[in-house]
Design a protein around this motif. Structure first.
Motif, PDB file in Angstrom:
ATOM      1  N   GLY A 108     -18.615  11.144  -6.835  1.00  0.00           N
ATOM      2  CA  GLY A 108     -20.150  10.475  -7.235  1.00  0.00           C
ATOM      3  C   GLY A 108     -19.771   9.299  -5.437  1.00  0.00           C
ATOM      4  N   GLU A 109     -21.081   8.517  -5.985  1.00  0.00           N
ATOM      5  CA  GLU A 109     -21.449   7.668  -5.027  1.00  0.00           C
ATOM      6  C   GLU A 109     -19.966   6.644  -4.818  1.00  0.00           C
ATOM      7  OE1 GLU A 109     -23.709   7.421  -2.641  1.00  0.00           O
ATOM      8  OE2 GLU A 109     -24.398   9.170  -2.877  1.00  0.00           O
ATOM      9  N   PRO A 110     -19.896   5.963  -4.278  1.00  0.00           N
ATOM     10  CA  PRO A 110     -18.839   4.672  -4.604  1.00  0.00           C
ATOM     11  C   PRO A 110     -19.541   3.799  -4.986  1.00  0.00           C
ATOM     12  CG  PRO A 110     -19.540   5.184  -1.969  1.00  0.00           C
ATOM     13  CD  PRO A 110     -19.999   6.546  -3.063  1.00  0.00           C
ATOM     14  N   PRO A 111     -18.278   2.693  -5.501  1.00  0.00           N
ATOM     15  CA  PRO A 111     -17.280   2.652  -5.462  1.00  0.00           C
ATOM     16  C   PRO A 111     -16.147   3.459  -6.357  1.00  0.00           C
ATOM     17  CG  PRO A 111     -17.492   0.563  -6.419  1.00  0.00           C
ATOM     18  CD  PRO A 111     -19.151   1.297  -6.069  1.00  0.00           C
ATOM     19  N   TYR A 112     -15.234   3.888  -5.963  1.00  0.00           N
ATOM     20  CA  TYR A 112     -13.954   4.542  -6.587  1.00  0.00           C
ATOM     21  C   TYR A 112     -13.364   3.956  -7.178  1.00  0.00           C
ATOM     22  CZ  TYR A 112     -16.915   7.939  -2.842  1.00  0.00           C
ATOM     23  OH  TYR A 112     -17.897   8.676  -2.872  1.00  0.00           O
ATOM     24  N   ALA A 113     -12.851   4.643  -7.786  1.00  0.00           N
ATOM     25  CA  ALA A 113     -11.365   4.273  -9.040  1.00  0.00           C
ATOM     26  C   ALA A 113     -10.250   4.397  -8.397  1.00  0.00           C
ATOM     27  CB  ALA A 113     -12.109   4.265 -10.305  1.00  0.00           C
ATOM     28  N   VAL A 114      -9.814   3.583  -7.572  1.00  0.00           N
ATOM     29  CA  VAL A 114      -8.620   4.187  -6.451  1.00  0.00           C
ATOM     30  C   VAL A 114      -7.674   3.003  -6.664  1.00  0.00           C
ATOM     31  CG1 VAL A 114     -10.597   5.252  -4.803  1.00  0.00           C
ATOM     32  CG2 VAL A 114      -9.402   2.875  -4.660  1.00  0.00           C
ATOM     33  N   ASP A 115      -7.593   2.611  -7.998  1.00  0.00           N
ATOM     34  CA  ASP A 115      -6.704   1.486  -8.058  1.00  0.00           C
ATOM     35  C   ASP A 115      -5.324   2.018  -8.155  1.00  0.00           C
ATOM     36  OD1 ASP A 115      -8.329  -0.502  -8.184  1.00  0.00           O
ATOM     37  OD2 ASP A 115      -7.871  -1.184 -10.526  1.00  0.00           O
ATOM     38  N   GLY A 116      -5.010   3.658  -9.454  1.00  0.00           N
ATOM     39  CA  GLY A 116      -3.968   4.160  -9.131  1.00  0.00           C
ATOM     40  C   GLY A 116      -3.506   5.152  -7.998  1.00  0.00           C
ATOM     41  N   LEU A 117      -4.665   5.523  -7.411  1.00  0.00           N
ATOM     42  CA  LEU A 117      -3.990   5.697  -5.814  1.00  0.00           C
ATOM     43  C   LEU A 117      -3.268   5.026  -4.944  1.00  0.00           C
ATOM     44  CD1 LEU A 117      -6.806   7.420  -4.928  1.00  0.00           C
ATOM     45  CD2 LEU A 117      -5.262   8.755  -5.369  1.00  0.00           C
ATOM     46  N   ALA A 118      -3.415   3.321  -4.968  1.00  0.00           N
ATOM     47  CA  ALA A 118      -2.869   2.166  -4.527  1.00  0.00           C
ATOM     48  C   ALA A 118      -1.764   1.859  -4.728  1.00  0.00           C
ATOM     49  CB  ALA A 118      -4.023   1.265  -4.161  1.00  0.00           C
ATOM     50  N   ARG A 119      -1.423   2.078  -6.361  1.00  0.00           N
ATOM     51  CA  ARG A 119      -0.562   1.449  -7.335  1.00  0.00           C
ATOM     52  C   ARG A 119       1.389   2.916  -6.233  1.00  0.00           C
ATOM     53  NH1 ARG A 119      -3.241   0.100 -11.566  1.00  0.00           N
ATOM     54  NH2 ARG A 119      -2.620   3.086 -12.287  1.00  0.00           N
ATOM     55  N   ALA A 120       0.064   3.924  -6.152  1.00  0.00           N
ATOM     56  CA  ALA A 120       1.209   4.494  -5.969  1.00  0.00           C
ATOM     57  C   ALA A 120       1.779   4.953  -4.633  1.00  0.00           C
ATOM     58  CB  ALA A 120       0.648   6.669  -6.116  1.00  0.00           C
ATOM     59  N   VAL A 121       0.560   5.010  -3.562  1.00  0.00           N
ATOM     60  CA  VAL A 121       0.748   4.232  -2.371  1.00  0.00           C
ATOM     61  C   VAL A 121       1.741   2.829  -2.330  1.00  0.00           C
ATOM     62  CG1 VAL A 121       0.447   3.509  -0.388  1.00  0.00           C
ATOM     63  CG2 VAL A 121      -1.265   4.910  -1.120  1.00  0.00           C
ATOM     64  N   ALA A 122       2.114   1.847  -3.557  1.00  0.00           N
ATOM     65  CA  ALA A 122       2.559   0.587  -3.441  1.00  0.00           C
ATOM     66  C   ALA A 122       4.047   0.937  -3.420  1.00  0.00           C
ATOM     67  CB  ALA A 122       1.778   0.065  -3.314  1.00  0.00           C
ATOM     68  N   ASP A 123       4.555   1.939  -4.311  1.00  0.00           N
ATOM     69  CA  ASP A 123       5.211   2.066  -5.389  1.00  0.00           C
ATOM     70  C   ASP A 123       6.505   3.646  -3.863  1.00  0.00           C
ATOM     71  OD1 ASP A 123       4.976   2.040  -7.084  1.00  0.00           O
ATOM     72  OD2 ASP A 123       4.241   3.804  -8.122  1.00  0.00           O
ATOM     73  N   GLY A 124       5.392   4.342  -3.196  1.00  0.00           N
ATOM     74  CA  GLY A 124       6.395   4.954  -2.053  1.00  0.00           C
ATOM     75  C   GLY A 124       7.064   4.109  -0.917  1.00  0.00           C
ATOM     76  N   GLN A 125       6.232   3.355  -1.090  1.00  0.00           N
ATOM     77  CA  GLN A 125       6.429   2.208   0.264  1.00  0.00           C
ATOM     78  C   GLN A 125       7.585   1.261  -0.025  1.00  0.00           C
ATOM     79  OE1 GLN A 125       2.353  -0.709   0.846  1.00  0.00           O
ATOM     80  NE2 GLN A 125       1.876   1.454   2.544  1.00  0.00           N
ATOM     81  N   ARG A 126       7.619   0.870  -1.949  1.00  0.00           N
ATOM     82  CA  ARG A 126       8.920  -0.071  -1.773  1.00  0.00           C
ATOM     83  C   ARG A 126       9.508   1.717  -2.085  1.00  0.00           C
ATOM     84  NH1 ARG A 126       6.520  -2.091  -6.368  1.00  0.00           N
ATOM     85  NH2 ARG A 126       7.150  -0.422  -7.497  1.00  0.00           N
ATOM     86  N   ALA A 127       9.953   2.914  -2.407  1.00  0.00           N
ATOM     87  CA  ALA A 127      10.688   3.663  -2.686  1.00  0.00           C
ATOM     88  C   ALA A 127      11.260   3.629  -0.983  1.00  0.00           C
ATOM     89  CB  ALA A 127      10.502   4.651  -3.149  1.00  0.00           C
ATOM     90  N   THR A 128      10.415   3.563  -0.175  1.00  0.00           N
ATOM     91  CA  THR A 128      10.732   4.254   1.535  1.00  0.00           C
ATOM     92  C   THR A 128      11.389   2.404   1.584  1.00  0.00           C
ATOM     93  OG1 THR A 128       9.083   5.261   1.670  1.00  0.00           O
ATOM     94  CG2 THR A 128      10.052   4.069   4.020  1.00  0.00           C
ATOM     95  N   ARG A 129      11.711   1.589   1.660  1.00  0.00           N
ATOM     96  CA  ARG A 129      11.987   0.370   1.859  1.00  0.00           C
ATOM     97  C   ARG A 129      13.831   0.322   1.220  1.00  0.00           C
ATOM     98  NH1 ARG A 129       7.420  -1.794   0.785  1.00  0.00           N
ATOM     99  NH2 ARG A 129       7.905  -3.355  -1.572  1.00  0.00           N
TER     100      ARG A 129
END
Length: 230
Positions: A108-129
């Motif tokens: 629908g119209e923003p804003p979107y509930a993207v907190d879970g997406l942000a956590r997954a990106v942060a987890d991926g960045q941490r795993a890469t480091r």
């Protein structure tokens, strides 16, 4: 067995009313997280004892996961984690494109509930480091599970939970998980930023290109590995 590490800890998740569905949920998650590689024989005694469930309950859980194409029963040999074909991988990606892109398109119209997406990106960045490539693969799948969850549909979540577990089976046979997953971490971040900006069309476009490129890469590597195994 290394792949059983921590499985006994999941016993608490069963509670007092353990059921085959709950056991299958645990095993599905373990497969999706990479604890049971393709071709692994699942021991009724070992897993049953670790989870504290009866043989009949465990067999019913195996039956459910066989129906989901995660396990296969071989006569007189036992139950094994399934080894996918190249055609299976292609079908998985067709399903992903149909569902994931439709989810983004239908927001629908923003804003979107993207907190879970942000956590997954942060987890991926941490795993890469930390050079934790298995963890990066898990974070990547979590990103797409969170993306599907934006639809707010329990049925869609259930469908894709099995699809992502199957996808992890393909990832197991890829010889270099760093090269497989690392390039897509930045793409996940771009999809996240597009959704944070409320640009649904751009997010869908980025996702479609992402899935097409990922399919080509995975099929190329997976097909080569399957040929080597034969």
């Amino acid at each position: 067995m290394a792949e059983l590490n921590g499985l006994a800890d999941d016993r608490a998740l069963l509670g007092r009313t353990s059921t085959a569905e709950r056991v299958s949920d645990i095993l599905r998650s373990r497969i999706a997280e990479g604890y049971f590689p393709p071709g692994t024989r699942l021991s009724e005694d070992t897993i049953g004892n670790a989870l504290g469930v009866s043989r009949n309950t465990l067999r019913e859980a195996f039956r459910l996961l066989t129906h989901e194409r995660l396990l296969v029963h071989q006569l007189n040999r036992g139950v094994f984690v399934r080894v996918l074909t190249v055609e299976d991988v292609e079908d998985i990606y067709r399903t992903r494109r149909l569902v994931e892109c439709a989810v983004v398109r239908g927001l629908g119209e923003p804003p979107y509930a993207v907190d879970g997406l942000a956590r997954a990106v942060a987890d991926g960045q941490r795993a890469t480091r930390e050079a934790d490539w298995k963890g990066l693969g898990t974070a990547n799948i979590h990103f797409h599970r969170e993306l599907v969850a934006l639809a707010g549909s329990a049925r869609t979540d259930e469908l894709m939970r099995s699809v992502f577990a199957e996808l992890r089976l393909a990832f197991h046979l890829v010889d270099d998980p760093r090269r497989l997953h690392a390039p897509y971490l930045a793409r996940n971040d771009r999809i996240l930023r597009a959704l944070q900006d409320g640009d649904r069309a751009e997010a869908e476009n980025l996702l479609g290109v992402y899935l097409d490129d990922s399919l080509k890469r995975v099929v190329e590597v997976y097909g080569r590995r399957v040929s080597e195994e034969l």
